[in-house]
Design an enzyme around this catalytic site. Structure first.
Site, mmCIF file in Angstrom:
data_model
loop_
_atom_site.group_PDB
_atom_site.id
_atom_site.type_symbol
_atom_site.label_atom_id
_atom_site.label_comp_id
_atom_site.label_asym_id
_atom_site.label_seq_id
_atom_site.Cartn_x
_atom_site.Cartn_y
_atom_site.Cartn_z
ATOM 1 N N SER A 141 -8.834 21.150 10.504
ATOM 2 C CA SER A 141 -8.096 19.966 10.941
ATOM 3 C C SER A 141 -9.063 18.804 11.092
ATOM 4 C CB SER A 141 -7.453 20.265 12.308
ATOM 5 O OG SER A 141 -6.883 19.100 12.857
ATOM 6 N N TYR A 154 -7.507 23.017 21.481
ATOM 7 C CA TYR A 154 -7.144 22.985 20.052
ATOM 8 C C TYR A 154 -8.346 22.538 19.210
ATOM 9 C CZ TYR A 154 -4.719 21.899 15.696
ATOM 10 O OH TYR A 154 -4.345 21.859 14.373
HETATM 11 P P1 NDP Z 1 3.846 24.923 11.506
HETATM 12 O O1 NDP Z 1 4.106 25.086 12.967
HETATM 13 O O2 NDP Z 1 4.914 24.350 10.672
HETATM 14 O O3 NDP Z 1 3.393 26.311 10.872
HETATM 15 C C1 NDP Z 1 2.579 27.202 11.577
HETATM 16 C C2 NDP Z 1 2.722 28.569 10.955
HETATM 17 O O4 NDP Z 1 1.872 29.483 11.684
HETATM 18 C C3 NDP Z 1 4.130 29.114 11.005
HETATM 19 O O5 NDP Z 1 4.465 29.665 9.772
HETATM 20 C C4 NDP Z 1 4.053 30.202 12.073
HETATM 21 O O6 NDP Z 1 4.911 31.278 11.724
HETATM 22 C C5 NDP Z 1 2.611 30.655 11.918
HETATM 23 N N1 NDP Z 1 2.127 31.391 13.075
HETATM 24 C C6 NDP Z 1 1.998 30.971 14.357
HETATM 25 N N2 NDP Z 1 1.574 31.984 15.144
HETATM 26 C C7 NDP Z 1 1.430 33.071 14.319
HETATM 27 C C8 NDP Z 1 1.017 34.407 14.512
HETATM 28 N N3 NDP Z 1 0.677 34.874 15.726
HETATM 29 N N4 NDP Z 1 0.988 35.249 13.448
HETATM 30 C C9 NDP Z 1 1.353 34.799 12.220
HETATM 31 N N5 NDP Z 1 1.749 33.548 11.966
HETATM 32 C C10 NDP Z 1 1.788 32.690 13.014
HETATM 33 O O7 NDP Z 1 2.522 24.039 11.439
HETATM 34 P P2 NDP Z 1 1.596 23.556 10.193
HETATM 35 O O8 NDP Z 1 2.184 23.943 8.925
HETATM 36 O O9 NDP Z 1 1.282 22.153 10.442
HETATM 37 O O10 NDP Z 1 0.267 24.404 10.499
HETATM 38 C C11 NDP Z 1 -0.474 25.068 9.499
HETATM 39 C C12 NDP Z 1 -1.950 24.919 9.804
HETATM 40 O O11 NDP Z 1 -2.350 23.562 9.581
HETATM 41 C C13 NDP Z 1 -2.363 25.257 11.232
HETATM 42 O O12 NDP Z 1 -3.553 26.004 11.223
HETATM 43 C C14 NDP Z 1 -2.592 23.897 11.857
HETATM 44 O O13 NDP Z 1 -3.499 23.948 12.939
HETATM 45 C C15 NDP Z 1 -3.151 23.133 10.666
HETATM 46 N N6 NDP Z 1 -3.060 21.672 10.790
HETATM 47 C C16 NDP Z 1 -1.847 21.040 10.783
HETATM 48 C C17 NDP Z 1 -1.779 19.668 10.940
HETATM 49 C C18 NDP Z 1 -0.477 18.939 10.989
HETATM 50 O O14 NDP Z 1 -0.461 17.729 11.338
HETATM 51 N N7 NDP Z 1 0.655 19.575 10.648
HETATM 52 C C19 NDP Z 1 -2.989 18.839 11.068
HETATM 53 C C20 NDP Z 1 -4.212 19.610 11.052
HETATM 54 C C21 NDP Z 1 -4.228 20.964 10.913
HETATM 55 P P3 NDP Z 1 5.744 32.194 12.752
HETATM 56 O O15 NDP Z 1 6.027 31.372 13.976
HETATM 57 O O16 NDP Z 1 6.969 32.543 11.966
HETATM 58 O O17 NDP Z 1 4.865 33.379 13.007
#
Ligand code: NDP
Length: 243
Positions: A141, A154
């Site tokens: 990030s 975070y």
């Molecule tokens: P979302 O919340 O849309 O997606 C997060 C995903 O992580 C979901 O599919 C969720 O699936 C999964 N997840 C959470 N906990 C678990 C777990 N214990 N086991 C397996 N899967 C898990 O957010 P983003 O798409 O934005 O996030 C994706 C990545 O990008 C993250 O690492 C985030 O930190 C990073 N990021 C995002 C930014 C943004 O602005 N969107 C900016 C910078 C970084 P489920 O709940 O079904 O398990």
């Protein structure tokens, strides 16, 4: 192996946002993709959508559980015979200032964002070493380059992802390690923040965003390079972005 076509790629956290967009794009570009997350009904819908487009399988996955990650990687290997790329994308972002004392959320952030990445390395590295190469794409990030009040845990989790990735890269000559560091991107990520002040901060902070496909394209670019070319980090953020 150059390009994306035919590669076996496992994507964690593919039930929404960046993971879902990445899985969709990689399937469209000819990869054989395994998607994992806890919300299996979302994964099933993605598999259904892409069934006629290319090769995709789904598996329940909780990245905080070492056994679950082991099963996920083993499924990729047993279904497709190898694992070329692990995209460690699963992440949460429950922001709050330290004084709010939301220690369970600190634990959850470290468990998913840091331990989840380590579990991925632990499970996939032996498979990649045995087959003579592979690639880890870890979602970091812009929060691994900046710190804001209320974002301490975070940011720490993403600084940790950077340190882990860089050490892993230096330890191996045939394992590619890529950090993809998004700025504000459309997804469900902000929903994990419950603390009122931090929700207000995020509403303002996330006013300008880019679509998840922009990050998926960055992942695809790094995967597509020849095996002797390691794209170590890509920062992809909105053009109008201060931090
Ligand atoms: P979302 O919340 O849309 O997606 C997060 C995903 O992580 C979901 O599919 C969720 O699936 C999964 N997840 C959470 N906990 C678990 C777990 N214990 N086991 C397996 N899967 C898990 O957010 P983003 O798409 O934005 O996030 C994706 C990545 O990008 C993250 O690492 C985030 O930190 C990073 N990021 C995002 C930014 C943004 O602005 N969107 C900016 C910078 C970084 P489920 O709940 O079904 O398990």
């Amino acid at each position: 192996m150059i390009g994306i076509e035919g590669k076996v790629i496992a994507v964690t956290g593919a039930s929404s946002g960046i993971g879902e967009a990445t899985a969709r794009l990689l399937v469209q570009r000819g990869a054989r993709v395994l998607v994992g997350a806890r919300r299996t009904e979302r994964l099933a819908a993605l598999v259904e959508e892409l069934r006629g487009v290319g090769t995709i399988e789904a598996c329940a996955l909780d990245v905080t559980k070492r056994d679950s990650m082991q099963r996920f990687v083993e499924l990729a290997r047993s279904k497709f015979g190898r694992l070329d790329v692990l995209v460690s994308n699963a992440g949460v972002m429950p922001l709050s200032p330290f004084a709010a004392g939301r220690i369970d959320e600190w634990d959850q952030t470290l468990d998913v964002n840091v331990r989840g990445v380590l579990h991925g390395i632990h499970s996939a590295l032996p498979v990649m070493l045995a087959q003579g190469g592979g690639q880890f794409v870890n979602l970091s990030s812009t929060a691994s380059h900046n710190v804001w009040p209320g974002c301490g845990v975070y940011c720490a989790s993403k600084y940790a992802v950077n340190a882990i990735s860089e050490a892993l890269r230096q330890e191996h000559d045939n394992i590619r390690v890529t950090l993809v560091s998004p700025g504000v991107t459309d997804s469900e990520l902000a929903e994990s923040t419950q603390e009122a002040g931090s929700r207000a901060f995020l509403t303002d902070f996330r006013k300008v965003s880019i679509p998840a496909i922009a990050i998926a394209e960055a992942v695809a670019f790094a995967v597509a390079q020849p095996s002797n070319v390691d794209v170590s980090e890509l920062i992809v953020r909105p053009t109008a972005s201060a931090a």
